[in-house]
Design a protein around this motif. Structure first.
Motif, PDB file in Angstrom:
ATOM      1  N   VAL A 104     -75.302  -8.778  12.077  1.00 35.64           N
ATOM      2  CA  VAL A 104     -73.968  -8.080  12.526  1.00 35.64           C
ATOM      3  C   VAL A 104     -73.378  -9.054  13.497  1.00 35.64           C
ATOM      4  N   ASP A 105     -72.066  -8.973  13.367  1.00 34.91           N
ATOM      5  CA  ASP A 105     -71.151  -9.750  14.114  1.00 34.91           C
ATOM      6  C   ASP A 105     -70.446  -9.042  14.864  1.00 34.91           C
ATOM      7  N   GLU A 106     -70.633  -8.880  16.218  1.00 38.85           N
ATOM      8  CA  GLU A 106     -69.807  -7.616  17.163  1.00 38.85           C
ATOM      9  C   GLU A 106     -69.859  -6.368  16.346  1.00 38.85           C
ATOM     10  N   SER A 107     -68.975  -5.834  15.709  1.00 39.78           N
ATOM     11  CA  SER A 107     -69.213  -4.436  15.184  1.00 39.78           C
ATOM     12  C   SER A 107     -69.197  -4.409  13.694  1.00 39.78           C
ATOM     13  N   ALA A 108     -68.941  -5.917  13.014  1.00 38.53           N
ATOM     14  CA  ALA A 108     -69.018  -6.033  11.763  1.00 38.53           C
ATOM     15  C   ALA A 108     -70.342  -6.593  11.069  1.00 38.53           C
ATOM     16  N   VAL A 109     -70.617  -6.067   9.869  1.00 42.20           N
ATOM     17  CA  VAL A 109     -71.675  -6.486   9.203  1.00 42.20           C
ATOM     18  C   VAL A 109     -71.422  -7.657   8.149  1.00 42.20           C
ATOM     19  N   ARG A 110     -71.700  -8.747   8.522  1.00 44.46           N
ATOM     20  CA  ARG A 110     -71.456  -9.952   7.691  1.00 44.46           C
ATOM     21  C   ARG A 110     -72.314 -10.206   6.350  1.00 44.46           C
ATOM     22  N   ALA A 128     -87.328  -1.043 -15.748  1.00 45.15           N
ATOM     23  CA  ALA A 128     -86.191  -1.696 -15.440  1.00 45.15           C
ATOM     24  C   ALA A 128     -86.270  -1.423 -13.951  1.00 45.15           C
ATOM     25  N   VAL A 129     -85.740  -2.095 -13.165  1.00 44.52           N
ATOM     26  CA  VAL A 129     -85.584  -2.132 -11.537  1.00 44.52           C
ATOM     27  C   VAL A 129     -84.326  -1.974 -11.170  1.00 44.52           C
ATOM     28  N   VAL A 130     -83.921  -1.220 -10.316  1.00 41.28           N
ATOM     29  CA  VAL A 130     -82.659  -1.483  -9.383  1.00 41.28           C
ATOM     30  C   VAL A 130     -83.155  -1.899  -7.970  1.00 41.28           C
ATOM     31  N   SER A 131     -82.427  -2.790  -7.686  1.00 45.41           N
ATOM     32  CA  SER A 131     -82.807  -3.385  -6.386  1.00 45.41           C
ATOM     33  C   SER A 131     -81.492  -3.933  -5.545  1.00 45.41           C
ATOM     34  N   ASP A 132     -81.662  -4.510  -4.514  1.00 49.64           N
ATOM     35  CA  ASP A 132     -80.423  -5.072  -3.688  1.00 49.64           C
ATOM     36  C   ASP A 132     -79.566  -4.129  -3.349  1.00 49.64           C
ATOM     37  N   LEU A 133     -79.676  -2.914  -2.850  1.00 52.51           N
ATOM     38  CA  LEU A 133     -78.882  -1.798  -2.887  1.00 52.51           C
ATOM     39  C   LEU A 133     -77.783  -1.929  -1.664  1.00 52.51           C
ATOM     40  N   ARG A 134     -78.026  -2.628  -0.680  1.00 54.75           N
ATOM     41  CA  ARG A 134     -76.986  -2.631   0.588  1.00 54.75           C
ATOM     42  C   ARG A 134     -75.949  -3.477   0.416  1.00 54.75           C
ATOM     43  N   SER A 135     -75.984  -4.702  -0.302  1.00 51.95           N
ATOM     44  CA  SER A 135     -75.246  -5.870  -0.156  1.00 51.95           C
ATOM     45  C   SER A 135     -73.613  -5.229  -0.714  1.00 51.95           C
ATOM     46  N   ARG A 136     -73.694  -4.748  -1.810  1.00 45.97           N
ATOM     47  CA  ARG A 136     -72.293  -4.165  -2.218  1.00 45.97           C
ATOM     48  C   ARG A 136     -71.407  -3.521  -1.362  1.00 45.97           C
ATOM     49  N   ASP A 137     -72.198  -2.487  -0.409  1.00 47.16           N
ATOM     50  CA  ASP A 137     -71.357  -1.737   0.616  1.00 47.16           C
ATOM     51  C   ASP A 137     -71.161  -2.742   1.587  1.00 47.16           C
ATOM     52  N   VAL A 138     -71.861  -3.834   2.047  1.00 44.88           N
ATOM     53  CA  VAL A 138     -71.097  -4.783   2.785  1.00 44.88           C
ATOM     54  C   VAL A 138     -70.082  -5.585   2.585  1.00 44.88           C
ATOM     55  N   SER A 140     -67.951  -4.511   0.508  1.00 39.90           N
ATOM     56  CA  SER A 140     -66.555  -3.952   0.484  1.00 39.90           C
ATOM     57  C   SER A 140     -66.332  -3.231   2.038  1.00 39.90           C
ATOM     58  N   GLY A 141     -67.096  -4.161   2.932  1.00 37.19           N
ATOM     59  CA  GLY A 141     -66.434  -3.749   4.341  1.00 37.19           C
ATOM     60  C   GLY A 141     -67.260  -2.928   5.089  1.00 37.19           C
ATOM     61  N   THR A 354     -70.444   4.754   5.890  1.00 33.45           N
ATOM     62  CA  THR A 354     -70.824   3.084   6.251  1.00 33.45           C
ATOM     63  C   THR A 354     -69.619   2.461   6.581  1.00 33.45           C
ATOM     64  N   GLY A 355     -68.295   2.915   6.637  1.00 37.19           N
ATOM     65  CA  GLY A 355     -67.242   2.353   7.042  1.00 37.19           C
ATOM     66  C   GLY A 355     -66.622   1.186   6.005  1.00 37.19           C
ATOM     67  N   ALA A 356     -67.077   1.558   4.662  1.00 38.90           N
ATOM     68  CA  ALA A 356     -66.797   0.701   3.396  1.00 38.90           C
ATOM     69  C   ALA A 356     -64.942   1.236   3.158  1.00 38.90           C
ATOM     70  N   ARG A 357     -64.547   0.273   2.739  1.00 38.68           N
ATOM     71  CA  ARG A 357     -63.089   0.265   2.162  1.00 38.68           C
ATOM     72  C   ARG A 357     -63.181   1.496   0.858  1.00 38.68           C
ATOM     73  N   HIS A 358     -64.363   1.674   0.476  1.00 41.45           N
ATOM     74  CA  HIS A 358     -64.125   2.411  -0.784  1.00 41.45           C
ATOM     75  C   HIS A 358     -65.659   2.516  -1.253  1.00 41.45           C
ATOM     76  N   ALA A 359     -66.047   3.897  -1.919  1.00 42.21           N
ATOM     77  CA  ALA A 359     -67.301   4.093  -2.447  1.00 42.21           C
ATOM     78  C   ALA A 359     -67.497   2.866  -3.549  1.00 42.21           C
ATOM     79  N   SER A 360     -68.758   2.572  -3.654  1.00 42.86           N
ATOM     80  CA  SER A 360     -69.291   1.597  -4.540  1.00 42.86           C
ATOM     81  C   SER A 360     -70.504   2.178  -5.318  1.00 42.86           C
ATOM     82  N   VAL A 361     -70.596   1.437  -6.710  1.00 43.07           N
ATOM     83  CA  VAL A 361     -71.746   1.465  -7.300  1.00 43.07           C
ATOM     84  C   VAL A 361     -72.837   0.453  -6.908  1.00 43.07           C
ATOM     85  N   LEU A 362     -73.765   0.695  -6.392  1.00 43.42           N
ATOM     86  CA  LEU A 362     -74.853  -0.069  -5.785  1.00 43.42           C
ATOM     87  C   LEU A 362     -75.714  -0.909  -6.635  1.00 43.42           C
TER      88      LEU A 362
END
Length: 387
Positions: A104-110, A128-138, A140-141, A354-362
């Protein structure tokens, strides 16, 4: 579709597995819980994990060892869940992994980093495994948290008033679902993070948490320390926002105790417990919450829950168990839903949460031994029912 969700939260004490059958009924997603189990990290792996977490420094060698060790630990729990909860077969496994840093950099997540290489899970189970679910939202802002907000919105939409979903893990987060307007979600601050840290320090490691809220119940809130803790700038930042143990750790507390007279151990625990209750209640009231549906390890702390009820001043607090959702594994069930959406190519975030610019497939998909399971959802569900 039969799906297993794997989760280890910011208390990093155990890996939870929750299994469920999912099906679509019109535009409603129906989740039927099949059971849950939990397995603690080994003492050796947990010690290595704790030693590498901020504010400590670490090395790439240690990170690599942790990625493998956590991946293997998740794989062992996944194998057990497939056999004991799913009768020997699951269509999909969703692994949150273990968060080790949330940048977290100030209010933004990098950036955000979850360890636990999913290849170990796919290799052990053939699934099959789905993982790394947070990065796509980050990317997209967004904050990459709290990702359970989509689950909460689908589940609570349509309830009277403005229901609030509360998770009391290491960090506390809420999702507010108003009758009109957009939902909001954010981390309110520490839940068990400071409580666990100070209990471990004051008992020289003999205790890792305040069992049954005994220490907090015996102690009294120290006004000077409480005032200093409430002055933390994070609480005044607008939502959406997220935080973690990068901020709320033992060193953070020690800095705020500097210059104060010696405080009795039980009073320190009572004070940080009161901090969690106050900051959660302030957040709920600021957004007009009319009921609180709570989950996470913190709900097993009577001192915390009694103080939270007092701070909420008449806003009722209930466990998610009362609505058919096991509170000890709510997050694992939430990741079951997120993985199901990922497999169907459907977005799994709420931008206003989450504050993202758009909804994402994660997430990312690691294949199992055969073809990927075939999705069955032509469009995103509008609601969630626990059956």
């Amino acid at each position: 579709m039969r799906v297993i969700g794997l989760m280890s939260g910011t208390s990093y004490d155990a890996i939870d597995a929750a299994a469920a059958d999912l099906r679509l009924d019109g535009d409603e997603l129906v989740l039927q819980p099949l059971g849950l189990l939990s397995r603690p990290y080994s003492d050796e792996l947990r010690a290595e994990l704790v030693a590498a977490l901020p504010p400590a420094s670490t090395s790439l060698a240690a990170v690599t060892r942790l990625d493998t060790g956590i991946g293997q630990a998740f794989a062992a729990v996944a194998e057990q869940a497939v056999e004991q909860l799913c009768g020997g077969h699951a269509d999909l496994i969703v692994s949150h992994g273990q968060t080790v840093f949330h940048w977290v950099d100030e209010s933004a997540v990098r950036g955000t980093l979850q360890l636990g290489q999913p290849a170990w899970i796919a290799e052990a189970t053939g699934t099959a495994v789905v993982s790394d679910l947070r990065s796509r939202d980050v990317a997209s802002g967004g904050q990459g948290a709290p990702l359970v907000s989509l689950f909460d919105v689908l589940w609570l939409r349509g309830r009277a008033g403005s229901p609030v979903a509360l998770n009391l893990g290491g960090i506390a987060n809420i999702t507010v679902v108003p009758p009109d307007g957009d939902p909001v979600a954010f981390d309110t601050g520490p839940a068990n993070a400071l409580i666990d840290a100070v209990v471990g320090e004051l008992t020289a490691g003999q205790l890792t948490f305040d069992a049954d809220g005994m220490m907090a119940g015996r102690g009294s809130v120290h006004p000077g320390l409480f005032e200093r803790l409430l002055a933390e700038p994070y609480y005044a930042r607008p939502a959406p926002k997220s935080t973690g143990k990068e901020l709320f750790h033992l060193g953070y507390l020690a800095e705020r105790m500097t210059g104060l007279p010696e405080i009795a151990p039980d009073d320190v625990v009572a004070t940080v417990t009161a901090l969690t209750a106050r900051t959660v209640a302030d957040a709920v009231k600021a957004y007009g919450g009319t009921e609180v549906l709570a989950a996470g390890g913190g709900i097993r702390n009577p001192a915390l829950m009694h103080r939270l009820a007092d701070e909420l001043d008449g806003v009722p607090v209930r466990s998610t168990d009362d609505l058919g959702l096991p509170s000890v594994a709510k997050e694992a069930y939430a990741f079951v839903v997120l993985g199901f959406l990922t497999l169907n190519g459907l977005p799994a975030t709420v931008p206003t949460c989450t504050g993202a610019r758009h909804a994402s497939v994660l997430g990312s998909i690691t294949p199992g031994n055969g073809p990927l399971p075939i999705g069955s959802a032509p469009k995103a569900p509008a609601s969630l029912r626990i059956e």
